[in-house]
Design a protein around this motif. Structure first.
Motif, PDB file in Angstrom:
ATOM      1  N   TYR A   1     -96.952  14.572  15.406  1.00 60.10           N
ATOM      2  CA  TYR A   1     -95.747  15.398  15.040  1.00 60.10           C
ATOM      3  C   TYR A   1     -95.312  15.591  13.398  1.00 60.10           C
ATOM      4  CZ  TYR A   1     -90.923  17.107  15.915  1.00 60.10           C
ATOM      5  OH  TYR A   1     -89.770  17.776  15.874  1.00 60.10           O
TER       6      TYR A   1
ATOM      7  N   TYR B   1     -88.734  13.465   1.351  1.00 60.46           N
ATOM      8  CA  TYR B   1     -89.466  14.545   1.015  1.00 60.46           C
ATOM      9  C   TYR B   1     -89.508  14.757  -0.649  1.00 60.46           C
ATOM     10  CZ  TYR B   1     -89.269  15.748   5.853  1.00 60.46           C
ATOM     11  OH  TYR B   1     -89.353  15.785   7.035  1.00 60.46           O
TER      12      TYR B   1
ATOM     13  N   ARG C   1    -100.489  25.205  13.410  1.00 55.82           N
ATOM     14  CA  ARG C   1     -99.726  24.477  12.400  1.00 55.82           C
ATOM     15  C   ARG C   1    -100.772  23.581  11.446  1.00 55.82           C
ATOM     16  NH1 ARG C   1     -97.368  23.275  17.783  1.00 55.82           N
ATOM     17  NH2 ARG C   1     -95.327  23.958  17.745  1.00 55.82           N
TER      18      ARG C   1
ATOM     19  N   HIS D   1     -92.065  10.755  11.592  1.00 51.81           N
ATOM     20  CA  HIS D   1     -91.386  11.792  12.587  1.00 51.81           C
ATOM     21  C   HIS D   1     -91.950  11.414  13.814  1.00 51.81           C
ATOM     22  CE1 HIS D   1     -91.731  13.565   8.656  1.00 51.81           C
ATOM     23  NE2 HIS D   1     -90.666  14.050   8.709  1.00 51.81           N
TER      24      HIS D   1
ATOM     25  N   ASP E   1     -84.972  16.565  13.010  1.00 49.85           N
ATOM     26  CA  ASP E   1     -85.968  15.772  12.793  1.00 49.85           C
ATOM     27  C   ASP E   1     -86.339  15.733  11.379  1.00 49.85           C
ATOM     28  OD1 ASP E   1     -85.881  14.767  15.544  1.00 49.85           O
ATOM     29  OD2 ASP E   1     -87.385  16.179  16.241  1.00 49.85           O
TER      30      ASP E   1
ATOM     31  N   ALA F   1     -96.974  29.797  11.910  1.00 47.68           N
ATOM     32  CA  ALA F   1     -96.337  28.303  11.474  1.00 47.68           C
ATOM     33  C   ALA F   1     -95.020  28.122  10.957  1.00 47.68           C
ATOM     34  CB  ALA F   1     -97.437  27.899  10.498  1.00 47.68           C
TER      35      ALA F   1
ATOM     36  N   ARG G   1     -88.325  27.355   5.047  1.00 47.34           N
ATOM     37  CA  ARG G   1     -87.407  26.258   5.316  1.00 47.34           C
ATOM     38  C   ARG G   1     -86.219  26.471   4.876  1.00 47.34           C
ATOM     39  NH1 ARG G   1     -88.539  22.971   9.299  1.00 47.34           N
ATOM     40  NH2 ARG G   1     -89.768  21.267   8.251  1.00 47.34           N
TER      41      ARG G   1
ATOM     42  N   GLU H   1     -95.924  18.558  11.764  1.00 43.22           N
ATOM     43  CA  GLU H   1     -95.359  20.018  12.117  1.00 43.22           C
ATOM     44  C   GLU H   1     -94.147  20.069  10.943  1.00 43.22           C
ATOM     45  OE1 GLU H   1     -94.178  20.774  16.072  1.00 43.22           O
ATOM     46  OE2 GLU H   1     -95.807  19.659  16.795  1.00 43.22           O
ATOM     47  N   PHE H   2     -94.147  19.114  10.021  1.00 41.49           N
ATOM     48  CA  PHE H   2     -93.290  18.857   8.870  1.00 41.49           C
ATOM     49  C   PHE H   2     -94.140  19.437   7.601  1.00 41.49           C
ATOM     50  CE2 PHE H   2     -91.190  16.977  12.320  1.00 41.49           C
ATOM     51  CZ  PHE H   2     -90.034  17.296  12.411  1.00 41.49           C
ATOM     52  N   PRO H   3     -94.151  20.789   7.190  1.00 39.54           N
ATOM     53  CA  PRO H   3     -94.654  21.198   5.949  1.00 39.54           C
ATOM     54  C   PRO H   3     -94.562  20.287   4.641  1.00 39.54           C
ATOM     55  CG  PRO H   3     -93.611  23.112   6.983  1.00 39.54           C
ATOM     56  CD  PRO H   3     -93.172  21.859   7.594  1.00 39.54           C
ATOM     57  N   GLU H   4     -93.261  19.748   4.779  1.00 40.24           N
ATOM     58  CA  GLU H   4     -92.983  18.941   3.487  1.00 40.24           C
ATOM     59  C   GLU H   4     -94.002  17.653   3.561  1.00 40.24           C
ATOM     60  OE1 GLU H   4     -90.786  19.970   6.021  1.00 40.24           O
ATOM     61  OE2 GLU H   4     -89.062  20.784   5.124  1.00 40.24           O
ATOM     62  N   TRP H   5     -94.359  17.175   4.735  1.00 40.20           N
ATOM     63  CA  TRP H   5     -95.071  15.920   4.689  1.00 40.20           C
ATOM     64  C   TRP H   5     -96.639  16.121   4.416  1.00 40.20           C
ATOM     65  CZ3 TRP H   5     -92.448  11.980   4.174  1.00 40.20           C
ATOM     66  CH2 TRP H   5     -92.806  10.816   4.464  1.00 40.20           C
TER      67      TRP H   5
ATOM     68  N   ARG I   1     -86.611  14.603   7.603  1.00 40.61           N
ATOM     69  CA  ARG I   1     -86.122  13.374   6.744  1.00 40.61           C
ATOM     70  C   ARG I   1     -86.020  13.687   5.312  1.00 40.61           C
ATOM     71  NH1 ARG I   1     -88.823   8.231   8.953  1.00 40.61           N
ATOM     72  NH2 ARG I   1     -86.708   7.373   8.303  1.00 40.61           N
TER      73      ARG I   1
ATOM     74  N   PRO J   1     -93.969  27.155   2.547  1.00 40.54           N
ATOM     75  CA  PRO J   1     -93.175  26.663   3.594  1.00 40.54           C
ATOM     76  C   PRO J   1     -91.723  26.261   3.240  1.00 40.54           C
ATOM     77  CG  PRO J   1     -95.480  25.775   3.710  1.00 40.54           C
ATOM     78  CD  PRO J   1     -95.270  26.432   2.170  1.00 40.54           C
TER      79      PRO J   1
END
Lengths: 280, 280
Positions: free
Chosen positions: B155, A280, B198, B123, A274, A201, A164, B158-162, A276, A160
């Motif tokens: 949510y 990360y 996701r 998020h 959104d 995704a 990104r 929805e952030f693949p980094e997280w 952050r 991902p």
């Protein structure tokens, strides 16, 4: 948007071919015939699979090297000629004999002005590690007459971070040549389900349309999914191949590239704003 | 793996509830009844939705604050008592009145020893930005008697980094309380398709099982998907709710947590070792 404010779409073609390993001349001719068919269908962006001329399942590095070409070789030269003649963008894979003597699993992007970008696959799949040197450069994002286009190759899509990176660099469309081997999926789901989930995704996380040109055919015991797909900025498939190892076909989709510049997904949410990144 | 080398699974329960905004006492009782039912079904890890006691669709910050509790309030105290009595892990959402005076959309993790982690959603979705302060800490990964468990909220997924961050920190299972509002999906697909894609992609990218406890019901004009799901380390659903706004239910899945420590997906590929973070 056009001058009169109406929405404009760009026609994309994913040419799903079935190259035969070792038959480079015939495979090259098949790519050129597919490009012509795609142009006749009105496509402005024409995609070819990963390694569509060399084939994929090399026996050893010597065979891979024998099937490699430089970016000024016959394949890219012929694609460049087609791109210039038709004023189209061509994105396709190349078993590249690179200037530094290494072998690369590459993808090239051509427009009417010629070769615009060479991308070398950064995440290598399985036996590719025996043949290819991975690329060390970010996935390019190229301003073309037909949109701002990003590119990566197959297994790259499973990271991902890489999708990104292309999206944050402003890609309006991500073009991914792939060779998806058949993988086990639960019953009652389509063979390309797993691969498509990753693509969808990636699109959803970035509001970035993704076009995938897969291959078909069978090669030295490997069956290919034939899972070409185009998803819109919301990640929903616009068109997908009828998966099958004999399914050569040209998928056509019309994409509103300008729409992907808008990253808003709710009144107060934007998929990029959104983020952050300092966390990360 | 157990001492004799056989595979061992851990039973996870996702309690999909339908809280009623403003009815905190009844909502709290419903979470406790669901925990008891899950324990009777043999669950060792019991998950509750996001904001299962307060409800979600607050009219304004004053209402949100009135429905908030500190982590030593009645809700977490009751969950801690249940976790200790049954030797289980409980993960559930909390409208948190934080010690620093802020309002947080939080999730707590409890085991037999008490409160182990408070995670504050980093998020925020849409109107949440009007009520809540986002968290600034990484998603916690906690060694419990029943596995090494990561947590995030809705949510965040929805952030693949997280998700990656949790996986790289060694989570064997990611527990995500959510409140998924109904979103438009193409015809002929299940209502939770987008949300599940996701989750599945996050699991696939990390070989990390993910358990999602969603809510059901209708609240001030918002319909909830009722899309609770548990996916295994390969991203395939082990169980999913029959989506529907009235569908309160307890999903049960048995997960081999040790399996998720193995990140290999082909002879030469490992989803974490193949990352090239210096390029990201």
């Amino acid at each position: 948007m056009t001058d009169d404010g109406s929405s404009a779409t760009t026609r994309v073609a994913c040419c799903q071919l079935a190259p035969v390993l070792g038959e480079s001349a015939a495979n090259r001719a098949a790519t050129l015939a597919a490009i012509e068919s795609a142009v006749e269908a009105g496509a402005r962006i024409v995609m070819l699979p990963e390694l569509p001329v060399s084939g994929y399942v090399f026996a050893d590095p010597v065979e891979a090297l024998a099937l490699a070409e430089p970016v000024d070789g016959p394949t890219v030269t012929a694609w460049a000629e087609a791109a210039a003649r038709h004023d189209i963008v061509v994105v396709g894979g190349l078993c590249e004999a690179a200037p530094d003597g290494t072998l690369r699993n590459s993808s090239v992007l051509l427009d009417r002005s010629g070769l615009r970008a060479v991308y070398r696959k950064a995440h290598l799949w399985d036996a590719e590690k025996l043949f290819f040197t991975p690329g060390d450069a970010a996935p390019p994002v190229v301003d073309t007459p037909h949109g701002r286009i990003g590119m990566m190759i197959c297994y790259d899509l499973e990271f991902p971070e890489w999708v990104r990176k292309s999206a944050l660099a402003g890609a309006e469309l991500l073009c991914a040549p792939v060779n998806w081997p058949v993988e086990p999926v639960p019953e009652a789901e389509r063979p390309a389900w797993g691969a498509h989930i990753r693509v969808q995704a990636g699109a959803m996380a970035n509001r970035l349309p993704i076009a995938v040109a897969d291959r078909a055919g069978r090669e030295r015991g490997v069956d290919w999914i034939g899972g070409s797909v185009v998803v819109n900025a919301d990640g929903w498939p616009l068109v997908m191949a009828e998966a099958g190892t004999d399914a050569t076909q040209i998928l056509i989709a019309d994409i509103d590239l300008a729409d992907s510049r808008d990253k808003q997904i709710s009144e107060r949410n934007d998929v990029h704003a959104d983020r952050r990144p300092w966390l990360y």
